[in-house]
Write a protein that holds these residues in place. Structure first.
Motif, PDB file in Angstrom:
ATOM      1  N   LEU A   1       1.503   0.121   0.203  1.00 51.36           N
ATOM      2  CA  LEU A   1       1.547  -1.232   0.243  1.00 51.36           C
ATOM      3  C   LEU A   1       2.670  -1.724   0.567  1.00 51.36           C
ATOM      4  O   LEU A   1       3.693  -1.335   0.276  1.00 51.36           O
ATOM      5  CB  LEU A   1       0.934  -1.474  -1.102  1.00 51.36           C
ATOM      6  N   ASP A   2       2.641  -3.138   1.315  1.00 54.62           N
ATOM      7  CA  ASP A   2       3.697  -4.005   1.685  1.00 54.62           C
ATOM      8  C   ASP A   2       3.999  -5.104   0.666  1.00 54.62           C
ATOM      9  O   ASP A   2       2.797  -5.834   0.341  1.00 54.62           O
ATOM     10  CB  ASP A   2       3.645  -4.238   3.166  1.00 54.62           C
ATOM     11  N   PHE A   3       5.073  -5.122  -0.149  1.00 57.54           N
ATOM     12  CA  PHE A   3       5.136  -6.401  -0.823  1.00 57.54           C
ATOM     13  C   PHE A   3       6.318  -6.936  -0.876  1.00 57.54           C
ATOM     14  O   PHE A   3       7.343  -6.042  -0.318  1.00 57.54           O
ATOM     15  CB  PHE A   3       4.705  -6.053  -2.077  1.00 57.54           C
TER      16      PHE A   3
ATOM     17  N   LYS B   1      10.071  -5.021  -1.400  1.00 60.35           N
ATOM     18  CA  LYS B   1       9.601  -3.677  -1.593  1.00 60.35           C
ATOM     19  C   LYS B   1      10.835  -2.666  -1.301  1.00 60.35           C
ATOM     20  O   LYS B   1      11.115  -1.812  -2.010  1.00 60.35           O
ATOM     21  CB  LYS B   1       8.585  -3.298  -0.691  1.00 60.35           C
TER      22      LYS B   1
ATOM     23  N   ARG C   1       1.102  -7.911   3.804  1.00 61.96           N
ATOM     24  CA  ARG C   1       2.216  -8.161   2.746  1.00 61.96           C
ATOM     25  C   ARG C   1       1.447  -8.854   1.902  1.00 61.96           C
ATOM     26  O   ARG C   1       0.548  -9.771   2.145  1.00 61.96           O
ATOM     27  CB  ARG C   1       3.111  -8.991   3.295  1.00 61.96           C
ATOM     28  N   SER C   2       1.032  -8.264   0.654  1.00 56.47           N
ATOM     29  CA  SER C   2       0.739  -9.079  -0.505  1.00 56.47           C
ATOM     30  C   SER C   2       1.272  -8.413  -1.601  1.00 56.47           C
ATOM     31  O   SER C   2       2.254  -7.688  -1.763  1.00 56.47           O
ATOM     32  CB  SER C   2      -1.127  -8.715  -0.604  1.00 56.47           C
ATOM     33  N   TRP C   3       0.799  -9.190  -2.728  1.00 55.48           N
ATOM     34  CA  TRP C   3       1.645  -8.676  -4.138  1.00 55.48           C
ATOM     35  C   TRP C   3       0.854  -7.600  -4.904  1.00 55.48           C
ATOM     36  O   TRP C   3       1.499  -7.137  -5.746  1.00 55.48           O
ATOM     37  CB  TRP C   3       1.482  -9.972  -5.213  1.00 55.48           C
TER      38      TRP C   3
ATOM     39  N   GLY D   1       0.953  -4.411  -4.228  1.00 57.42           N
ATOM     40  CA  GLY D   1       1.802  -3.277  -4.344  1.00 57.42           C
ATOM     41  C   GLY D   1       2.710  -3.299  -5.489  1.00 57.42           C
ATOM     42  O   GLY D   1       2.975  -2.317  -6.113  1.00 57.42           O
ATOM     43  N   LEU D   2       2.960  -4.636  -5.784  1.00 59.94           N
ATOM     44  CA  LEU D   2       4.027  -4.955  -6.694  1.00 59.94           C
ATOM     45  C   LEU D   2       3.040  -4.704  -8.111  1.00 59.94           C
ATOM     46  O   LEU D   2       3.946  -3.852  -9.015  1.00 59.94           O
ATOM     47  CB  LEU D   2       4.213  -6.263  -6.660  1.00 59.94           C
TER      48      LEU D   2
END
Lengths: 270, 304
Positions: free
Chosen positions: A94-96, A99, B20-22, B24-25
């Motif tokens: 995932l891209d956040f 990161k 891109r999103s949150w 993954g966080l």
């Protein structure tokens, strides 16, 4: 071919030499106390007795230490696998925002020697009220950045097509992680799990510092107190080392291949 | 209908592309929280408190600037214990690497006895350090110990292995060798098993003797593994504390006391958190330097 026999003998001789300390500990533990301090030493006891083991179990501490070790090592292993594999998946798939920066921070932690942090970490445990608790022993051992690195590397190698197929079936990210990626990662999870368990089971320094309540001591910490409490009763001291050392050695004897692979794979990168 | 079948795959695979999103966080958050609270924060807090006279016993905290570091530079005990750590590293690293290599070569070629060799060489690594220390204390015991029994058998006089300053460090080295060489053995064994059999077979067909095959094929192919083991070993040896502390039952005295033990004593016996943290950073710095040297000498292990 001519070198085969002498080298085989050398190997066996070295293997037997390496067994001597443990054999001597077992040998001492089945002697009556009087015979342990006899000079010259005897390898074959005149009297065979399990008195030392009875004494150790009657004292009652060792079963409790084994129980505590199981809780701590089991807890560290399960929680490390959970936290590190989730994080590794996030970093792999995932891209956040932030990161790359965060992953660099995790990588940098691989070089940090935990031994150099005992003093500030203990001070912090006091602030958090975690001194003399199971959590106080477990939580700091979960900060194992190398495990995130190993798992991410493995996840990176799994083709994304499998997850895309699951996505077509309407699976969520968490679902893809749980039912697609994790089942395909069994070997690396086993390696990380074995390595984490062995390290946590044998960890001395941190539990020794954060726990002083005898009821919470793990095997390595608790055994550190027997020398003074058993005084010069060598048979009992050796009986307690045999019991304390036995669990992992027995597991190893039966699951040699898995333990070797686990410690080798994870240790090599750690 | 036709339009749908064309569009559907595009829509469905869209989230699989990197957006891109949150989300993954959230995956990384549990680990990051633990990591920040139990590793990053103590590093910073330690650095901060090394500038103060903070005490575990509480009391007023006074800003000292760099005077903890200045005191460290003048404190002979710091340099003595650092030297003990370095001396231990110098004495223990060669046998730990070479014996590990020898064991792996023996176990790799063993057939029927392979199981015995693998069991006995690696088994001590699985014992808690306290078990190891208690067993060796008993072996080194000067009146009834096994080692002095062997010395007497050869006609020698008993030695106080742990308390005699001529043998104390060797006692630690031998105990450590027995306990941890199995790990290096394992890494070497894995590397040996990765060498294609064909290389040896081809060389044997060309008439190479076993000794030539060892020197010309096996050892050169183990060079990378040796580099890795060397660095892991250096770092592990620099962190020595447990077995020295336990072998000396807590009062190592200046003969073998390693740096971490001095940190421990300053922090938990004298309650001087600030000063103990300052000393910790000395070790921290040395280990980071060794780790960086690894990247210089053995650049990026792409295929590890």
């Amino acid at each position: 071919m001519r070198t085969r026999l002498p080298l085989s003998l050398l190997g066996v001789a070295l293997a037997l030499l390496w067994l001597v300390p443990l054999a001597w500990a077992i040998d001492t533990s089945i002697k009556p106390e009087g015979e342990t301090t006899r000079v010259p030493v005897t390898w074959i006891p005149d009297v065979f007795t399990l008195d030392a083991y009875r004494g150790v179990f009657a004292a009652g501490d060792l079963p409790m230490w084994l129980f505590n070790s199981a809780i701590v090592a089991g807890g560290v292993t399960v929680l490390t696998l959970a936290a590190a594999s989730l994080a590794a998946y996030g970093f792999s798939r995932l891209d956040f925002p932030g990161k790359n920066w965060l992953f660099a921070l995790v990588l940098a932690g691989i070089m940090v020697p935990p031994q150099a942090l005992i003093v500030p970490l203990f001070h912090q445990m006091q602030t958090l009220g975690l001194v003399d608790t199971y959590w106080g022993m477990i939580l700091p051992q979960l900060a194992a950045p190398v495990m995130v690195f190993i798992l991410k590397k493995f996840f990176d190698g799994i083709p994304r097509e499998y997850e895309q197929a699951a996505e077509l079936d309407g699976a969520s990210r968490l679902r893809m992680f749980w039912s697609v990626v994790l089942p395909m990662s069994r070997p690396v999870l086993a390696a990380v799990g074995v390595f984490t368990f062995v390290t946590a089971w044998n960890n001395f320094l941190w539990p020794f510092i954060v726990v002083s309540d005898p009821d919470l001591m793990t095997v390595p910490v608790g055994l550190g107190t027997v020398q003074s409490s058993y005084g010069l009763r060598y048979a009992e001291i050796m009986a307690s080392t045999v019991i304390g050392g036995l669990p992992l050695v027995v597991v190893y004897a039966f699951l040699q291949r898995h333990v070797i692979r686990g410690v080798g794979d994870a240790g090599l990168k750690g | 209908m036709a339009v749908d079948t064309v569009r559907a795959p595009v829509e469905l695979t869209a989230p699989a592309r990197r957006t891109r999103s949150w989300a993954g966080l959230w995956f990384a958050l549990p680990f990051l929280l633990i990591y920040v609270v139990f590793m990053i924060w103590p590093i910073l807090a330690g650095l901060w408190s090394s500038l103060f006279n903070t005490s575990l016993a509480g009391g007023d905290v006074e800003f000292l600037g760099l005077s903890n570091y200045a005191e460290m530079a003048r404190d002979g005990a710091v340099w003595d214990s650092l030297w003990n750590t370095v001396w231990f590293t110098i004495l223990s690293t060669p046998p730990l690497v070479l014996v590990g290599l020898g064991m792996a070569l023996l176990a790799h070629r063993a057939r029927r006895t392979g199981w015995l060799l693998r069991f006995s060489f690696f088994m001590p690594f699985l014992l808690p350090v306290t078990v190891v220390a208690l067993i060796w204390l008993w072996i080194y015991q000067s009146d009834f110990g096994l080692l002095n029994a062997a010395v007497a058998w050869f006609g020698g006089d008993p030695v106080a292995w742990i308390n005699d300053e001529r043998t104390a460090m060797w006692a630690v080295v031998i105990c450590t060798l027995w306990w941890t060489v199995g790990f290096n053995f394992l890494l070497y064994l894995a590397a040996l098993q990765g060498i294609p059999r064909e290389l040896h077979e081809a060389a044997a067909v060309d008439g190479a003797t076993p000794a030539q095959r060892l020197w010309r094929i096996t050892l050169p192919l183990l060079r990378r593994t040796t580099g890795l083991i060397l660095v892991l070993q250096l770092i592990a040896s620099l962190k020595i504390f447990d077995q020295v502390y336990l072998l000396n039952e807590g009062n190592a005295g200046p003969i073998t006391r390693p740096l971490i033990q001095y940190v421990y004593e300053q922090g938990f016996t004298s309650y001087r958190i600030g000063y103990a943290s300052a000393i910790s950073y000395l070790l921290f710095l040395i280990i980071i330097l060794v780790a960086f040297a690894q990247f210089k000498i053995f650049p990026a292990g792409r295929d590890d």
